[in-house]
Design a protein around this motif. Structure first.
Motif, mmCIF file in Angstrom:
data_model
loop_
_atom_site.group_PDB
_atom_site.id
_atom_site.type_symbol
_atom_site.label_atom_id
_atom_site.label_comp_id
_atom_site.label_asym_id
_atom_site.label_seq_id
_atom_site.Cartn_x
_atom_site.Cartn_y
_atom_site.Cartn_z
ATOM 1 N N ASN A 1 0.844 -1.199 0.000
ATOM 2 C CA ASN A 1 0.000 0.000 0.000
ATOM 3 C C ASN A 1 0.876 1.245 0.000
ATOM 4 O O ASN A 1 2.007 1.228 0.491
ATOM 5 C CB ASN A 1 -0.915 0.010 1.234
ATOM 6 N N ILE A 2 0.321 2.332 -0.542
ATOM 7 C CA ILE A 2 1.065 3.595 -0.582
ATOM 8 C C ILE A 2 0.335 4.648 0.252
ATOM 9 O O ILE A 2 -0.907 4.672 0.301
ATOM 10 C CB ILE A 2 1.239 4.090 -2.032
ATOM 11 N N THR A 3 1.105 5.488 0.922
ATOM 12 C CA THR A 3 0.574 6.635 1.654
ATOM 13 C C THR A 3 1.301 7.880 1.166
ATOM 14 O O THR A 3 2.530 7.883 1.053
ATOM 15 C CB THR A 3 0.775 6.479 3.173
ATOM 16 N N TRP A 4 0.528 8.936 0.867
ATOM 17 C CA TRP A 4 1.096 10.202 0.381
ATOM 18 C C TRP A 4 1.083 11.240 1.491
ATOM 19 O O TRP A 4 0.180 11.263 2.335
ATOM 20 C CB TRP A 4 0.297 10.724 -0.804
ATOM 21 N N VAL B 1 -0.705 13.400 6.087
ATOM 22 C CA VAL B 1 -1.254 12.439 5.130
ATOM 23 C C VAL B 1 -2.302 13.123 4.249
ATOM 24 O O VAL B 1 -3.172 13.848 4.739
ATOM 25 C CB VAL B 1 -1.883 11.240 5.856
ATOM 26 N N ILE B 2 -2.208 12.888 2.936
ATOM 27 C CA ILE B 2 -3.132 13.494 1.982
ATOM 28 C C ILE B 2 -3.646 12.422 1.027
ATOM 29 O O ILE B 2 -3.155 11.302 0.986
ATOM 30 C CB ILE B 2 -2.451 14.616 1.158
ATOM 31 N N ALA B 3 -4.665 12.799 0.247
ATOM 32 C CA ALA B 3 -5.154 11.915 -0.797
ATOM 33 C C ALA B 3 -4.114 11.830 -1.917
ATOM 34 O O ALA B 3 -3.228 12.688 -2.028
ATOM 35 C CB ALA B 3 -6.478 12.437 -1.345
ATOM 36 N N GLN B 4 -4.229 10.817 -2.733
ATOM 37 C CA GLN B 4 -3.287 10.659 -3.837
ATOM 38 C C GLN B 4 -3.368 11.864 -4.764
ATOM 39 O O GLN B 4 -4.443 12.257 -5.191
ATOM 40 C CB GLN B 4 -3.617 9.377 -4.603
ATOM 41 N N ILE C 1 5.733 3.455 0.680
ATOM 42 C CA ILE C 1 5.105 2.192 0.278
ATOM 43 C C ILE C 1 5.442 1.156 1.340
ATOM 44 O O ILE C 1 6.607 0.963 1.690
ATOM 45 C CB ILE C 1 5.619 1.731 -1.095
ATOM 46 N N GLU C 2 4.419 0.492 1.860
ATOM 47 C CA GLU C 2 4.609 -0.505 2.909
ATOM 48 C C GLU C 2 4.034 -1.846 2.465
ATOM 49 O O GLU C 2 2.939 -1.913 1.906
ATOM 50 C CB GLU C 2 3.941 -0.063 4.212
ATOM 51 N N THR C 3 4.785 -2.900 2.715
ATOM 52 C CA THR C 3 4.279 -4.235 2.429
ATOM 53 C C THR C 3 3.155 -4.573 3.410
ATOM 54 O O THR C 3 3.010 -3.944 4.461
ATOM 55 C CB THR C 3 5.392 -5.282 2.553
#
Length: 266
Positions: free
Chosen positions: A139-142, A149-152, A185-187
């Motif tokens: 998963n990705i976090t922006w 943390v924001i939306a893509q 990006i986290e597994t």
């Protein structure tokens, strides 16, 4: 409190595996060559785990932190042999320790850089990451420049398929100032419930060069009499490397001048 099979994760401290000994046992130890023929019958413990026999407490304990970096689940067999005061073996116990790998994610150096600077409306060099097969997802976090943390961001995309995580796209921000987005990006979903892994990068989006008319000044087209001042006409100059000048064949009447002020907002 013994257990024949223990499931543990690499690089994580284990809960002590404790075996109780009975009266008359004066020593207990691990055996590799059980029948003394010079051939190993058992693997012993993974590196980082240690045995301890406490005669006063009547316990044999396996504890520690496995310090091996394993790519696949690996089985270790062991044998505990207990002896009486006459050094005669009076009890044996077999056990198995299954050492499982943590998830991992690594940048594919044949793809685009993890950190990139691009112009708005220009394609990102696709960035790919290899995810180990013990992780079933990623998963990705922006984040914005303040770490919130924001939306893509618009038209920056992320996908995960068949062990490959990819960041790609063509940002369409319409920004008038440089904007930086960081991402992590986290597994996820390690098949053995071991630790996940993550990797981070930054995408910096430069505004396209443009002139923006500032309605706070005079009109773009003005009718003035000879010898009278025009109302100052103001344009904002947007871009990473900005400069403004009158281009030939355009020209200004005598007495009318163009002034460029870098970083005018400050």
């Amino acid at each position: 409190d013994g257990q024949a099979v223990a499931e543990i994760c690499e690089l994580d401290p284990i809960a002590p595996i404790v075996f109780e000994t009975t009266d008359g046992i004066n020593n207990a130890y691990l055996v590799i060559d059980a029948d003394g023929d010079g051939v190993a019958d058992y693997d012993g413990l993974p590196s980082g785990l240690n045995p301890d026999f406490d005669i006063a407490a009547g316990t044999f304990t396996i504890q520690g932190t496995p310090d091996l970096d394993v790519a696949v689940s690996t089985e270790y067999t062991y044998l505990i042999r207990a002896e009486s005061s006459s050094c005669e073996p009076i009890a044996e116990f077999e056990g198995i320790i299954n050492l499982h790998p943590n998830s991992s994610i690594d940048w594919d150096n044949t793809s685009g850089n993890v950190d990139q600077t691009i112009c708005d409306n220009n394609a990102l060099d696709e960035v790919r990451f290899d995810v180990s097969n013990v992780a079933l997802d990623a998963n990705i976090t922006w984040f914005d420049e303040g770490g919130v943390v924001i939306a893509q961001p618009n038209d920056l995309e992320f996908s995960y398929e068949n062990g490959v995580a990819t960041v790609y796209g063509i940002p369409t921000l319409g920004n008038t100032e440089t904007i930086s987005y960081s991402y992590t990006i986290e597994t996820a979903a390690n098949v053995n419930d071991c630790d996940e892994d993550s990797i981070s990068g930054t995408i910096t989006v430069l505004p396209n060069e443009q002139l923006i008319f500032d309605g706070g000044g005079g009109a773009i087209t003005q009718e003035v009499c000879y010898g009278e001042d025009i109302t100052e006409i103001i344009f904002g100059v947007v871009g990473d490397n900005t400069y403004g000048e009158i281009k030939v064949p355009a020209d200004l009447p005598n007495g009318v001048n163009l002034t460029f002020v870098p970083d005018a907002d400050n």
